[in-house]
Write a protein that holds these residues in place. Structure first.
Motif, mmCIF file in Angstrom:
data_model
loop_
_atom_site.group_PDB
_atom_site.id
_atom_site.type_symbol
_atom_site.label_atom_id
_atom_site.label_comp_id
_atom_site.label_asym_id
_atom_site.label_seq_id
_atom_site.Cartn_x
_atom_site.Cartn_y
_atom_site.Cartn_z
ATOM 1 N N GLN A 1 -111.246 -25.212 5.197
ATOM 2 C CA GLN A 1 -111.860 -25.850 3.967
ATOM 3 C C GLN A 1 -113.501 -25.868 4.086
ATOM 4 O O GLN A 1 -114.412 -26.269 5.084
ATOM 5 C CB GLN A 1 -111.888 -27.697 3.587
ATOM 6 C CG GLN A 1 -112.202 -28.477 4.828
ATOM 7 C CD GLN A 1 -111.224 -29.788 4.788
ATOM 8 O OE1 GLN A 1 -111.638 -30.823 3.464
ATOM 9 N NE2 GLN A 1 -110.560 -30.993 5.558
ATOM 10 N N ALA A 2 -114.420 -24.974 3.029
ATOM 11 C CA ALA A 2 -115.568 -25.045 3.327
ATOM 12 C C ALA A 2 -116.296 -24.970 2.254
ATOM 13 O O ALA A 2 -115.492 -25.006 0.921
ATOM 14 C CB ALA A 2 -115.291 -23.165 3.512
ATOM 15 N N THR A 3 -117.516 -25.805 2.288
ATOM 16 C CA THR A 3 -118.307 -25.462 1.229
ATOM 17 C C THR A 3 -120.066 -24.645 0.544
ATOM 18 O O THR A 3 -120.248 -24.481 2.598
ATOM 19 C CB THR A 3 -118.669 -26.563 0.334
ATOM 20 O OG1 THR A 3 -120.018 -26.600 -0.491
ATOM 21 C CG2 THR A 3 -119.588 -28.118 1.469
ATOM 22 N N LEU A 4 -120.593 -24.566 0.036
ATOM 23 C CA LEU A 4 -121.868 -23.183 0.172
ATOM 24 C C LEU A 4 -122.783 -25.223 0.500
ATOM 25 O O LEU A 4 -123.019 -25.394 -0.578
ATOM 26 C CB LEU A 4 -121.945 -22.916 -1.009
ATOM 27 C CG LEU A 4 -123.337 -21.522 -0.538
ATOM 28 C CD1 LEU A 4 -123.329 -21.062 1.337
ATOM 29 C CD2 LEU A 4 -123.337 -20.783 -1.893
ATOM 30 N N ASP A 5 -123.407 -24.860 1.175
ATOM 31 C CA ASP A 5 -124.960 -25.789 0.479
ATOM 32 C C ASP A 5 -126.304 -25.598 0.819
ATOM 33 O O ASP A 5 -126.900 -24.421 2.240
ATOM 34 C CB ASP A 5 -125.321 -27.414 2.648
ATOM 35 C CG ASP A 5 -126.114 -27.641 2.372
ATOM 36 O OD1 ASP A 5 -126.524 -28.177 1.807
ATOM 37 O OD2 ASP A 5 -126.891 -28.053 3.241
ATOM 38 N N LEU A 6 -126.955 -25.368 -0.590
ATOM 39 C CA LEU A 6 -128.475 -24.230 -0.329
ATOM 40 C C LEU A 6 -129.220 -25.910 -0.294
ATOM 41 O O LEU A 6 -130.381 -25.512 -1.355
ATOM 42 C CB LEU A 6 -128.458 -23.721 -1.697
ATOM 43 C CG LEU A 6 -126.805 -23.038 -2.005
ATOM 44 C CD1 LEU A 6 -126.840 -22.752 -3.908
ATOM 45 C CD2 LEU A 6 -127.168 -21.969 -1.328
ATOM 46 N N GLN A 7 -129.032 -27.186 -0.399
ATOM 47 C CA GLN A 7 -130.400 -28.312 -0.311
ATOM 48 C C GLN A 7 -130.379 -28.602 0.784
ATOM 49 O O GLN A 7 -130.844 -29.626 1.497
ATOM 50 C CB GLN A 7 -129.052 -29.276 -1.160
ATOM 51 C CG GLN A 7 -129.340 -29.362 -3.050
ATOM 52 C CD GLN A 7 -127.971 -28.653 -2.682
ATOM 53 O OE1 GLN A 7 -127.292 -28.627 -2.347
ATOM 54 N NE2 GLN A 7 -127.730 -27.778 -3.798
ATOM 55 N N GLY A 8 -130.355 -27.893 2.074
ATOM 56 C CA GLY A 8 -131.045 -28.122 2.902
ATOM 57 C C GLY A 8 -130.242 -29.441 3.824
ATOM 58 O O GLY A 8 -131.187 -30.191 4.272
ATOM 59 N N HIS A 9 -129.500 -30.462 3.514
ATOM 60 C CA HIS A 9 -129.310 -30.659 4.360
ATOM 61 C C HIS A 9 -128.722 -31.008 6.004
ATOM 62 O O HIS A 9 -128.430 -29.421 6.673
ATOM 63 C CB HIS A 9 -127.339 -31.213 3.699
ATOM 64 C CG HIS A 9 -127.637 -31.862 3.164
ATOM 65 N ND1 HIS A 9 -127.517 -30.484 1.985
ATOM 66 C CD2 HIS A 9 -126.834 -33.427 2.278
ATOM 67 C CE1 HIS A 9 -127.188 -31.779 0.711
ATOM 68 N NE2 HIS A 9 -126.904 -33.353 1.137
ATOM 69 N N ILE A 10 -128.730 -31.875 6.998
ATOM 70 C CA ILE A 10 -128.395 -31.445 8.318
ATOM 71 C C ILE A 10 -127.397 -31.801 8.629
ATOM 72 O O ILE A 10 -126.537 -33.084 7.852
ATOM 73 C CB ILE A 10 -129.222 -32.882 9.486
ATOM 74 C CG1 ILE A 10 -130.777 -32.613 9.049
ATOM 75 C CG2 ILE A 10 -129.062 -33.020 10.489
ATOM 76 C CD1 ILE A 10 -131.416 -31.634 8.792
ATOM 77 N N VAL A 11 -126.478 -31.348 9.235
ATOM 78 C CA VAL A 11 -124.377 -31.562 9.398
ATOM 79 C C VAL A 11 -124.872 -32.126 11.090
ATOM 80 O O VAL A 11 -125.655 -31.378 12.064
ATOM 81 C CB VAL A 11 -124.243 -30.046 8.872
ATOM 82 C CG1 VAL A 11 -124.808 -29.804 7.655
ATOM 83 C CG2 VAL A 11 -124.346 -29.118 10.472
ATOM 84 N N LEU A 12 -123.502 -33.096 11.297
ATOM 85 C CA LEU A 12 -123.072 -33.200 12.670
ATOM 86 C C LEU A 12 -122.343 -31.885 13.053
ATOM 87 O O LEU A 12 -122.353 -31.508 12.654
ATOM 88 C CB LEU A 12 -122.691 -34.457 12.394
ATOM 89 C CG LEU A 12 -123.986 -35.732 12.064
ATOM 90 C CD1 LEU A 12 -123.000 -37.529 12.103
ATOM 91 C CD2 LEU A 12 -124.916 -35.763 12.487
ATOM 92 N N GLN A 13 -121.827 -33.109 14.419
ATOM 93 C CA GLN A 13 -121.111 -31.421 15.527
ATOM 94 C C GLN A 13 -119.656 -31.485 14.828
ATOM 95 O O GLN A 13 -118.973 -30.739 14.961
ATOM 96 C CB GLN A 13 -120.887 -32.428 17.064
ATOM 97 C CG GLN A 13 -120.509 -33.474 16.527
ATOM 98 C CD GLN A 13 -120.244 -34.091 17.916
ATOM 99 O OE1 GLN A 13 -120.285 -33.247 18.863
ATOM 100 N NE2 GLN A 13 -120.293 -35.338 18.203
ATOM 101 N N THR A 14 -119.340 -32.260 13.672
ATOM 102 C CA THR A 14 -118.148 -32.467 13.116
ATOM 103 C C THR A 14 -117.890 -30.817 12.366
ATOM 104 O O THR A 14 -117.129 -30.977 11.722
ATOM 105 C CB THR A 14 -117.639 -33.606 12.765
ATOM 106 O OG1 THR A 14 -118.791 -33.923 11.689
ATOM 107 C CG2 THR A 14 -117.656 -34.749 13.184
ATOM 108 N N LEU A 15 -119.113 -30.463 11.814
ATOM 109 C CA LEU A 15 -119.059 -29.373 10.999
ATOM 110 C C LEU A 15 -119.476 -28.485 11.308
ATOM 111 O O LEU A 15 -119.993 -28.453 12.469
ATOM 112 C CB LEU A 15 -119.757 -29.785 9.473
ATOM 113 C CG LEU A 15 -119.460 -30.865 8.512
ATOM 114 C CD1 LEU A 15 -120.447 -31.287 7.822
ATOM 115 C CD2 LEU A 15 -118.276 -30.265 8.321
ATOM 116 N N TYR A 16 -119.117 -27.073 10.958
ATOM 117 C CA TYR A 16 -120.001 -25.514 11.514
ATOM 118 C C TYR A 16 -120.588 -24.926 10.758
ATOM 119 O O TYR A 16 -120.038 -24.834 9.399
ATOM 120 C CB TYR A 16 -118.820 -24.663 11.998
ATOM 121 C CG TYR A 16 -117.732 -25.097 13.187
ATOM 122 C CD1 TYR A 16 -118.374 -25.342 15.039
ATOM 123 C CD2 TYR A 16 -116.135 -25.610 12.955
ATOM 124 C CE1 TYR A 16 -117.330 -25.741 15.531
ATOM 125 C CE2 TYR A 16 -115.235 -25.772 14.119
ATOM 126 C CZ TYR A 16 -116.048 -25.963 15.335
ATOM 127 O OH TYR A 16 -114.801 -25.623 16.425
#
Length: 538
Positions: free
Chosen positions: A401-416
Motif C-alpha cells: 500500500q503506497a501513497t505520494l507525499d508532496l507536503q514534506g512529512h517526516i516519517v518513522l521507520q514503519t514506512l519506506y
C-alpha cells in the motif's frame, strides 16, 4: 500418550515469557512421527546402525520416538535385548543446556525401552547437559540422521558471538547455526529433519544457509505450518538428504494450519500441497524458498516472477528494471510510534514538521496527513529526503500500500520512503506512475505470493524485496496514461474510503487493465520464454 503428557509438565510449568526467552517449545509427538517417516527411519528397516543426533533435544520427544522405533525394528528381526541396548547406547545422542530437560529426555528413552520389556536400571545413555553448538565437531560427517527443533534465539536479544561461525559468516539467529551444524555433521546420503521458524524461507541473513542447503542436499519436503507452537512465529519443517540434487528434482511442499490435536487425516485436509523445482528455488534472489507459498495461480504473476529471476542470470532486458534503479529505498526515523520525541500538538516554539507514523496514517492513494509533529533538531536523517517529493510504502503489512507525499512529512521507520534517483522535468509523472504500479493488484499479488505470505505471523515487506520489484520501461504513451489516472485517483480518494470503494471504479479498472498490458508487453519484448527451460516450475 499418558507418558508424554507427564513428561510435558516441565514445559507447561514455564511462563509464556520464560518459554519465549529460552526458546523452549517441544515438537508435537504427531509431527515427530511424520518427520521420522519422511526421513525413512521406519521400524520395518534395520535401524541398529543408524546414528541419530538431536543437538537441542529438550524433553526428548525426538529421542523417545527414535528409541521406540529402534525397539520395534529389533522385535521384527528377533534380535536380542543386549543388541538393542548397545544400539541405543551407541547410536542415540542428545544435547541440551537445561539439566531438567536432559533428565526428561533420558526418562523418555528409558520409558521407550521399558515398554519393550528391556531392563534399563543401570544403563548410561548419551544424553548430555551441554551446548550442542559448542561441542567440538571437527571430526566431521559422522551422523546418519540429524533431528532438531532448535530454540529460536535472535542475536539482537542474545549473545551468539561465542560461536565461531557467527564470526565467519555473520549469521545472527541461532537456528541458522543448527542448520549449518546439520550440513557439517551429516554423512553423505544421511538425512536431516529440522523444525525451523519460517523466517528461514526468505530472511536476508539466511541467504548463505539456503544457498548451501540447495547446493549440497536434495530437499525432499518443505512443510510451512502455522499453529505448531504457542509462539509468534510459523514453523518450517525441512526434510533433506545429504546428496547433490538432480537437476529435475521436485520438492514436495505443504502449507497450512496445523492441527496436531486432531486425527492425521483431519490435519491433512486443512493443508495445500504441491511441488516446486529445487533448481528454480536456487536461482531466486538470495535463494529464497518463496514460490512454494503460492496457493493461487495467476499466469502473469507466474511469468513475471519466472522471467525476471531467469533474466537476473543473463542480464535483465531494458524492458524490465528493478525498482532500485529508479528510486532509492530507505527507512524513516528510527523512532517508535510512542516515542516522547513526537508531539501531539503544534507548540510553535521551534521549527516543527508533521510526522507520519506508519499504516495508521497511510492508505493507498490518499493524501497523507500527519497527526503529530517533531522538532527540527530531533530529525536525525537528512532532511532533504523528507522535504522532496517521495513515495511512501507501509512496512509492517502483508499487502503493498503506497501513497505520494508532496507536503514534506517526516516519517518513522514503519514506512519506506522512495526518492527518485535522478531529477527530471517529468519527475512527478514518474512518481505517479510508480504509485499506480505499487497500488496495482498485480504487484500486490506479486509481493504477497513471493514475499510476505512466507511469514504466518506479523508479515512485513522487506527493503530488498521492494528494491527488486520489476518495473516495465516500455510503451511511453501508455505509461503516461497510467500516470495521469494515478493523479485522478489520488485526488478522488477521500480520507475514509479505500481505492476499491471509490466512485471512480471504472477509472480504477481501466488503470488495472493498462498496467497488466504494460507488464505483458515488457515480457514479450524481453523475449523471455519458460519453454527454454529444461526443468519445470512447480
Amino acid at each position: 500418550m499418558i507418558q508424554i503428557d507427564i513428561l510435558n509438565w516441565y514445559e507447561a510449568s514455564l511462563s509464556p515469557g520464560e518459554r519465549k526467552v529460552r526458546g523452549h517449545f517441544s515438537t508435537p509427538p504427531q509431527l515427530v512421527e511424520q518427520i521420522l517417516d519422511a526421513c525413512g527411519y521406519l521400524p520395518d528397516r534395520d535401524l541398529s546402525c543408524i546414528r541419530v543426533l538431536d543437538p537441542a533435544c529438550g524433553s526428548g520427544n525426538f529421542l523417545g520416538a527414535v528409541t521406540r522405533r529402534l525397539a520395534a525394528s529389533r522385535e521384527q528381526r528377533g534380535t536380542g535385548q543386549r543388541v538393542l541396548l548397545r544400539s541405543v547406547q551407541r547410536n542415540i545422542w542428545g544435547f541440551d543446556t537445561d539439566p531438567i530437560a536432559c533428565f526428561l529426555a533420558e526418562t523418555q528413552v528409558r520409558m521407550a525401552l521399558m515398554q519393550s520389556s528391556i531392563p534399563v536400571r543401570k544403563q548410561h545413555f548419551h544424553i548430555h547437559q551441554a551446548d550442542g553448538l559448542a561441542f567440538p565437531w571437527e571430526q566431521g560427517e559422522t551422523v546418519d540422521l540429524f533431528l532438531a527443533n532448535p530454540p529460536y534465539l535472535a542475536a539482537k536479544n542474545n549473545d551468539l558471538s561465542i560461536y565461531r561461525s557467527t564470526h565467519k559468516k555473520g549469521q545472527a539467529d541461532s537456528y541458522l547455526l543448527f542448520l549449518e551444524l546439520a550440513l557439517q555433521t551429516v554423512r553423505p546420503d544421511g538425512w536431516i529433519g529440522l523444525v525451523l521458524p519460517d523466517p528461514v524461507l526468505a530472511r536476508t541473513n539466511a541467504t548463505l544457509a539456503r544457498q548451501r542447503l540447495l547446493k549440497e542436499t536434495t530437499v525432499h519436503h518443505l512443510w510451512h505450518l502455522s499453529g505448531v507452537f504457542a509462539a509468534y512465529v510459523g514453523a518450517t519443517v525441512l526434510i533433506a538428504q545429504k546428496r547433490a540434487p538432480a537437476r529435475t528434482h521436485q520438492i514436495a511442499w505443504i502449507r497450512g494450519q496445523s492441527s496436531y490435536a486432531a486425527e492425521p487425516k483431519d490435519a491433512a485436509a486443512m493443508q495445500k500441497q504441491g511441488q516446486v523445482s529445487q533448481a528454480f528455488l536456487s536461482i531466486q534472489p538470495a535463494a529464497e524458498l518463496r514460490y512454494l507459498l503460492s496457493d493461487r495461480t495467476d499466469e502473469l504473476v507466474h511469468r513475471l516472477h519466472t522471467d525476471f529471476c531467469l533474466a537476473a542470470n543473463t542480464g535483465r532486458p531494458a524492458s524490465l528494471q528493478p525498482l532500485s534503479e529508479l528510486v532509492s529505498v530507505r527507512r524513516g526515523e528510527e523512532l517508535g510510534k510512542g516515542s516522547p520525541v513526537l508531539q501531539h500538538k503544534l507548540s510553535n516554539r521551534h521549527k516543527e514538521y508533521p510526522v507520519l507514523r506508519g499504516g495508521v496514517d497511510v492508505r493507498p492513494y490518499e493524501i497523507p496527513v500527519g497527526q503529530c509533529w517533531i522538532a527540527r533538531e530531533r530529525v536525525v536523517k537528512p532532511l532533504e529526503r523528507y522535504l522532496s517529493p517521495k513515495l511512501l510504502i507501509v512496512k509492517s503489512t502483508g499487502r503493498l500500500q503506497a501513497t505520494l507525499d508532496l507536503q514534506g512529512h517526516i516519517v518513522l521507520q514503519t514506512l519506506y520512503l522512495l526518492n527518485l534517483r535522478l531529477a527530471a522535468a517529468n519527475a512527478l509523472d514518474e512518481l505517479y506512475f510508480l504509485l499506480a504500479l505499487l497500488n496495482s493488484r498485480l504487484l500486490r499479488e506479486y509481493v504477497y505470493v513471493l514475499s510476505t505470505a512466507y511469514k504466518w505471523v506479523q508479515p512485513q515487506i522487506e527493503q530488498h524485496v521492494l528494491a527488486q520489484l520489476p518495473i516495465p520501461m516500455t510503451n511511453r504513451e501508455l505509461r503516461l496514461q497510467v500516470s495521469k489516472r494515478a493523479k485522478l485517483l489520488m485526488h478522488a480518494c477521500s480520507p475514509e474510503t479505500a481505492v476499491v470503494e471509490l466512485k471512480e471504479q471504472e477509472i480504477y479498472e481501466e488503470q488495472e487493465r493498462d498496467i497488466c498490458k504494460l507488464y505483458a508487453t515488457a515480457l514479450e519484448e524481453g523475449r523471455l520464454r519458460l519453454s527454454s527451460l529444461s526443468f519445470s516450475v512447480g
